[in-house]
Design an enzyme around this catalytic site. Structure first.
Site, short mmCIF file in Angstrom:
data_model
loop_
_atom_site.label_atom_id
_atom_site.label_comp_id
_atom_site.label_asym_id
_atom_site.label_seq_id
_atom_site.Cartn_x
_atom_site.Cartn_y
_atom_site.Cartn_z
N PHE A 95 64.77 -8.05 -3.49
CA PHE A 95 64.21 -8.19 -4.84
C PHE A 95 62.76 -7.72 -4.92
O PHE A 95 62.24 -7.47 -6.02
CB PHE A 95 64.29 -9.67 -5.29
CG PHE A 95 63.23 -10.56 -4.69
CD1 PHE A 95 61.94 -10.58 -5.21
CD2 PHE A 95 63.50 -11.35 -3.58
CE1 PHE A 95 60.95 -11.39 -4.65
CE2 PHE A 95 62.53 -12.17 -3.02
CZ PHE A 95 61.24 -12.18 -3.55
N LYS A 111 73.54 -0.85 -4.03
CA LYS A 111 73.69 -2.21 -4.57
C LYS A 111 72.29 -2.84 -4.55
O LYS A 111 71.84 -3.33 -3.53
CB LYS A 111 74.65 -3.05 -3.73
CG LYS A 111 75.00 -4.35 -4.48
CD LYS A 111 75.22 -5.54 -3.60
CE LYS A 111 73.98 -6.18 -3.08
NZ LYS A 111 73.15 -6.89 -4.06
N GLU A 140 70.60 -8.52 -6.80
CA GLU A 140 71.14 -9.08 -8.06
C GLU A 140 70.03 -9.73 -8.88
O GLU A 140 70.20 -9.98 -10.07
CB GLU A 140 72.27 -10.08 -7.75
CG GLU A 140 71.88 -11.29 -6.91
CD GLU A 140 71.92 -11.05 -5.40
OE1 GLU A 140 71.58 -9.92 -4.96
OE2 GLU A 140 72.27 -11.98 -4.65
N SER A 191 66.07 -10.09 4.15
CA SER A 191 65.59 -11.11 5.08
C SER A 191 66.27 -10.94 6.46
O SER A 191 67.34 -10.33 6.56
CB SER A 191 65.89 -12.49 4.51
OG SER A 191 67.28 -12.61 4.30
N CYS A 229 56.87 -7.62 2.55
CA CYS A 229 57.17 -7.73 3.98
C CYS A 229 55.97 -7.33 4.83
O CYS A 229 55.95 -7.57 6.03
CB CYS A 229 58.38 -6.88 4.34
SG CYS A 229 58.03 -5.14 4.23
N GLU A 249 59.24 -17.65 7.47
CA GLU A 249 58.69 -16.65 6.55
C GLU A 249 58.60 -17.31 5.17
O GLU A 249 59.61 -17.60 4.55
CB GLU A 249 59.61 -15.42 6.48
CG GLU A 249 59.00 -14.31 5.64
CD GLU A 249 59.94 -13.13 5.37
OE1 GLU A 249 61.16 -13.32 5.32
OE2 GLU A 249 59.40 -12.03 5.19
P1 NAD Z 1 67.82 -11.22 0.93
O1 NAD Z 1 68.13 -11.02 2.35
O2 NAD Z 1 68.10 -12.56 0.33
O3 NAD Z 1 68.67 -10.19 0.03
C1 NAD Z 1 68.67 -8.80 0.32
C2 NAD Z 1 70.01 -8.22 -0.10
O4 NAD Z 1 71.03 -8.85 0.66
C3 NAD Z 1 70.34 -8.43 -1.58
O5 NAD Z 1 70.87 -7.22 -2.10
C4 NAD Z 1 71.37 -9.53 -1.56
O6 NAD Z 1 72.34 -9.38 -2.57
C5 NAD Z 1 72.03 -9.40 -0.19
N1 NAD Z 1 72.44 -10.69 0.34
C6 NAD Z 1 71.80 -11.88 0.18
N2 NAD Z 1 72.46 -12.86 0.84
C7 NAD Z 1 73.54 -12.27 1.41
C8 NAD Z 1 74.61 -12.77 2.22
N3 NAD Z 1 74.70 -14.05 2.56
N4 NAD Z 1 75.53 -11.88 2.65
C9 NAD Z 1 75.44 -10.59 2.32
N5 NAD Z 1 74.46 -10.06 1.55
C10 NAD Z 1 73.52 -10.90 1.10
O7 NAD Z 1 66.31 -10.78 0.70
P2 NAD Z 1 65.42 -10.94 -0.61
O8 NAD Z 1 65.10 -12.38 -0.79
O9 NAD Z 1 66.02 -10.20 -1.74
O10 NAD Z 1 64.11 -10.13 -0.17
C11 NAD Z 1 63.06 -10.70 0.57
C12 NAD Z 1 63.21 -10.42 2.05
O11 NAD Z 1 63.24 -9.03 2.28
C13 NAD Z 1 62.04 -10.96 2.86
O12 NAD Z 1 62.54 -11.55 4.02
C14 NAD Z 1 61.24 -9.71 3.18
O13 NAD Z 1 60.44 -9.80 4.34
C15 NAD Z 1 62.32 -8.70 3.34
N6 NAD Z 1 61.82 -7.34 3.19
C16 NAD Z 1 61.69 -6.59 4.31
C17 NAD Z 1 61.20 -5.30 4.23
C18 NAD Z 1 61.04 -4.46 5.47
O14 NAD Z 1 60.80 -3.27 5.34
N7 NAD Z 1 61.16 -5.02 6.65
C19 NAD Z 1 60.84 -4.77 2.98
C20 NAD Z 1 61.01 -5.56 1.85
C21 NAD Z 1 61.50 -6.86 1.97
#
Ligand code: NAD
Length: 497
Positions: free
Chosen positions: A152, A176, A179, A229, A284, A386
């Site tokens: 997000f 994708k 959401e 994450s 991040c 985090e």
């Molecule tokens: P998230 O992991 O909750 O969601 C990311 C994606 O995974 C979304 O599209 C979501 O629909 C999907 N998802 C969520 N739960 C899932 C599950 N149980 N099974 C399958 N798919 C699932 O992350 P977020 O809260 O949207 O974003 C924040 C996180 O992203 C933080 O941890 C941040 O550090 C990380 N991030 C990392 C980078 C990097 O380059 N390392 C860059 C941006 C963000």
């Protein structure tokens, strides 16, 4: 409540609204209002998108790279024309300030600029006379249908890390988006369609876990790019690779910033504030822990607190003076406040405390004010988890050695930075720190599009990173050809010589 915005699918060049499936709300975090409902699509929708992408692939693969790049160039020009509108879209669905949203869009556009170099980036290598009369060369070919799953926190940039380069390399793509923030991706896909992207080259689907699982297990999808994450990144990597896919999965982070006693006070305080509280800490590459070395706590900390206490928190979509916006959901705001409480209970001293921040003009917004926790110890909760919010731990240490050791105990390894005037300390830090992206007097050392976004340890699962030449390698497979040509009849058993 105003009218909800549509969240359509884009499959095979057709836009369609989904009905009859569960949905999840998209908020405007600044005011806490629901602005759209994202459909949580399942395996059928993913299969439909895969079929469309597979159908488009042969023709797109045969399209010369220079023609593919020309469409991206047109797209980039058109996105520039819509730059402010896109930044506003990011602000509306994410809550970051307009200036931060502009950065989000700008960084995304830089990835399109880089992808426009596909004709050069895709060039192979060759060597004449690998043996007498024999030449050898490599070419790069696309993989086929590839997919991207995004978080997000950068609604414009992170999707643009992925699909422009993937399609520039000749693949067709299924995106994708999160959401929680699907709207900016929809707008960009609408513009891509107008720029002349053929049907099926870019497809947009929506959903959560079910959609992700359908992507990870679909036999036609050859590769998956993921950003999110760490627990999900690990799951994506393990499940995707178990199903025969190439996977790059960027995960979470806890980034350390070391402040040496000789650091420039104003610049390091400002750099730290921008790094820890920019985008309300939902980055991040945000610094979540400042390690004040020696006297730095006495010089930099007061300057830091002075800047932090003046940060204006507010509804970024309507208050141009707001310097920090809301976090993504009420649930997330509550989680961040809860972590601050737990750290305080463990003995951390809040120098500024964002738990009870009230914004009069937007009482329902998801606000947490910028929080600086001093005297934090390594086993406290905000050091381990985090937080992904506007919370900065301050740890006090005696010397550079112990600070590097502390940082290197982290399970993550995304970014790390040092503020110092000493070249020797900076060199030592760069050499020994266990992180993939390093800043010297830079609080957010996020690399530009032509360098890899190169997290280490549990901040990244896979081999080839997002961005830069590694992304070209990720979205292509190499073919090595060894060639020998004979003169007519030479060396043949039928030769009459
Ligand atoms: P998230 O992991 O909750 O969601 C990311 C994606 O995974 C979304 O599209 C979501 O629909 C999907 N998802 C969520 N739960 C899932 C599950 N149980 N099974 C399958 N798919 C699932 O992350 P977020 O809260 O949207 O974003 C924040 C996180 O992203 C933080 O941890 C941040 O550090 C990380 N991030 C990392 C980078 C990097 O380059 N390392 C860059 C941006 C963000």
């Amino acid at each position: 409540m105003s009218k909800l915005l549509p969240v359509p699918l884009f499959i095979g060049g057709e836009w369609s609204n989904v009905s009859g499936v569960a949905t999840t709300p998209v908020h405007n975090p600044s005011i806490g209002e629901v602005i759209a409902e994202t459909p949580l699509c399942g395996a059928d929708t993913i299969d439909q998108a895969v079929r469309a992408a597979a159908e488009a692939f042969p023709k797109w693969m045969e399209t010369p790279p220079v023609e593919r790049a020309r469409i991206l160039m047109k797209l980039k020009v058109m996105l520039e024309d819509h730059f402010e509108e896109l930044a506003q879209s990011v602000t509306r669905e994410h809550g970051k300030t307009l200036a931060e949203a502009r950065g989000d869009v700008r960084r995304g556009l830089e990835n399109i600029e880089f992808a426009c170099g596909a004709p050069s980036l895709l060039m192979g290598e060759s060597l004449e006379n690998v043996a007498r009369g024999i030449d050898c060369d490599t070419i790069r070919q696309p993989l086929g249908v590839v997919a991207g799953i995004t978080p997000f926190n950068f609604p414009a940039m992170v999707p643009l890390w992925m699909w422009p380069m993937a399609i520039a390399c000749g693949n067709t793509f299924i995106l994708k988006p999160s959401e929680k923030v699907p709207l900016t991706s929809i707008r960009i896909a609408q513009i891509a369609e107008k720029a002349g992207l053929p049907p099926g080259v870019l497809n947009l689907v929506h959903g959560g876990r079910e959609a992700v699982d359908a992507i990870l297990t679909h036999p036609t999808i050859k590769a998956v790019s993921f950003v999110g994450s760490t627990p999900i990144a690990k799951y994506i990597y393990e499940t995707g690779t178990a199903h025969g896919k190439r996977v790059q999965a960027a995960g979470g982070a806890k980034n350390f910033v070391l402040i040496m006693p000789d650091a420039d006070v104003t610049n390091s305080a400002t750099g730290l504030v921008e790094s820890a509280f920019g985008c309300a800490g939902e980055r991040c590459m945000a610094s979540s822990t400042a390690v004040a070395i020696g006297d730095a706590a006495h010089t930099v900390l007061p300057a830091l607190v002075d800047v932090v206490s003046k940060i204006r928190v507010g509804p970024t979509d309507r208050d141009p003076q707001a310097q920090m916006g809301a976090v993504i959901t009420r649930k997330h705001a509550d989680r961040v406040c809860n972590l601050i409480t737990q750290a305080a209970d463990q003995g951390a001293k809040p120098l500024t405390d964002g738990r009870h921040t009230k914004v009069e003009s937007a009482p329902k917004g998801f606000y947490v004010g910028p929080t600086v926790l001093d005297h934090v110890l390594p086993d406290m909760i905000t050091m381990k988890e985090e937080v992904f919010g506007p919370v900065l731990n301050v740890v006090r240490m005696e010397d550079l050695d112990s600070a590097i050791e502390l940082a290197n105990r982290s399970i993550y390894g995304n970014g790390a930075a040092i503020f110092t005037r000493s070249g020797k300390a900076a060199r030592e830090f760069r050499h020994r720190i266990q992180a993939g992206m390093v800043g010297v007097n830079i609080g957010v050392p996020a690399p530009m599009a032509f360098f890899p976004f190169s997290g280490w340890h549990q901040s990244f699962f896979g081999d080839l990173h997002i961005q830069g030449r590694e992304s070209v390698a990720f979205y292509t497979q190499q073919k090595v050809t060894t060639t020998r040509w004979f003169s007519y009849g030479e060396g043949s058993i039928w030769s009459d010589k």
